[in-house]
Every structure is written in C-alpha cells, then in structure tokens.
Write an enzyme that holds these catalytic residues in place. Structure first.
Site, mmCIF file in Angstrom:
data_model
loop_
_atom_site.group_PDB
_atom_site.id
_atom_site.type_symbol
_atom_site.label_atom_id
_atom_site.label_comp_id
_atom_site.label_asym_id
_atom_site.label_seq_id
_atom_site.Cartn_x
_atom_site.Cartn_y
_atom_site.Cartn_z
ATOM 1 N N TYR A 105 6.461 -8.904 10.810
ATOM 2 C CA TYR A 105 6.852 -8.826 9.393
ATOM 3 C C TYR A 105 8.367 -8.678 9.277
ATOM 4 C CZ TYR A 105 7.491 -6.994 4.703
ATOM 5 O OH TYR A 105 7.943 -6.805 3.426
ATOM 6 N N GLU A 138 3.269 -4.589 -3.001
ATOM 7 C CA GLU A 138 4.143 -3.426 -3.212
ATOM 8 C C GLU A 138 3.499 -2.426 -4.165
ATOM 9 O OE1 GLU A 138 6.700 -2.655 -1.480
ATOM 10 O OE2 GLU A 138 7.387 -4.558 -0.657
ATOM 11 N N TRP A 173 3.722 1.269 4.326
ATOM 12 C CA TRP A 173 3.692 -0.188 4.284
ATOM 13 C C TRP A 173 2.770 -0.744 5.367
ATOM 14 C CZ3 TRP A 173 3.976 -3.778 1.021
ATOM 15 C CH2 TRP A 173 4.154 -5.112 1.401
#
Length: 186
Positions: A17, A39, A47
């Site tokens: 990522y 988000e 995350w």
C-alpha cells in the site's frame, strides 16, 4: 534496504500500500470514492484493519460503485450490517450510502468529484517537506475547510482528520517523509 515512512510495518499489505498507492495523486472519481469510503470506515480504527478487509469491502459494496451504493435499500443495508467480513458499524454503513448520494450531487454541480476536491489545491499536490513523523500533522487548516464544506453538502464521518488522511492517501498532499524513498517519486 529501502527507507519507508515511519508508519509502515513489516506487513506485506502495508508495504505494498505504501509503495504503490499512498500519496500517488488520484484524479479518478471511482478511486477517490473508494478511498473516501475506506477512510470513513477507518475512523477510530487502524488503517491496517481496513486494508485487511478491503477486498471484502469491495465485494460487499459492489466494487465501490457509488451509483449502486446511492440506491441501496433496507434489504442491502441489513445484508451489510450482518456481513462479518467488513466493519459492521451501522452509522458508517448508513454514511456510505448517504455519502454516495452526496458524491453524485457534487458530480452534478462540478462535473466530477475530482474537479471539486482537487480544486482545493488548484489541481496540484501540496509537497510537504517533513523530516520526521513528529512533523506530520493529523489535520490542517485546509482539511478543516474541506471537512466543513463536505459536511455542509451532507457527507458524514468526514471530520478533519479523516479528510487529511484522504488527502494523504490520494496524493493531494505528499506526506512521505523526506528520507522515504517514495518522497521524490510521488
């Protein structure tokens, strides 16, 4: 060994990522929507939790097709809140649906969501020069402004920290630290 931003762990998902997506400018509405929804689901969580469930989110939310999501009915909502493979927060699921509706309204007004959101930075990424993780902010005056405008337009779970994370993820700001190998690449 490549030097990466402080938040990247040894997890291959995190590395991929960081190395391939985070901070790369995104102008495509479908991808901007996906990141916005992810988000909003991340709010209050890590995350990596969201990244690990990303494939499941794509399946559950029709590949983040905002036109489909905007028309989800009670049956689909109930299907989502019982889906153990995603984050089953009722308010965040409702927000995903209403955010898809608000997203479409912005497209109608501006032509694209991209034109709207990138308009806040005149279409060009803000290149920060942070040397350490301690310098990287959780939010800024600009994320405050965007958050306020999105809320005014009916978006939910778009507080200033969520919006700043979205700006970082989609390359509106380059917050790779200056010692990170990706800093100059993006």
């Amino acid at each position: 060994m490549k030097k990466r931003c402080h938040w990247v762990t040894d997890d291959p998902l995190y590395i991929a990522y960081h190395d391939n997506e985070w901070g790369v400018p995104v102008y495509d509405d479908a991808t901007l929507f996906e990141f916005l929804i992810l988000e909003t689901f991340q709010a209050g969580l890590s995350w990596i939790t969201v990244l690990k469930k990303r494939t499941n989110f794509r399946k559950a939310f029709d590949n983040f097709d905002y036109k489909k999501i905007a028309n989800y009915d009670d049956k689909k909502y109930n299907e989502l809140i019982t889906n153990e493979k995603i984050i089953r927060n009722k308010l965040k699921i409702k927000a995903a649906i209403s955010n898809a509706q608000a997203f479409i309204k912005i497209q109608e007004e501006f032509g694209t969501f991209s034109k709207y959101i990138w308009g806040f930075v005149a279409g060009t990424p803000v290149k920060n020069h942070f040397k350490s993780k301690d310098e990287v902010p959780a939010n800024t005056a600009l994320s405050d402004k965007i958050s306020k405008d999105l809320k005014k337009r009916g978006f939910k779970f778009v507080g200033t920290t969520v919006i700043y994370a979205h700006m970082q993820a989609t390359g509106m700001v380059n917050d790779h630290t200056t010692d990170c190998f990706r800093y100059h690449e993006v």
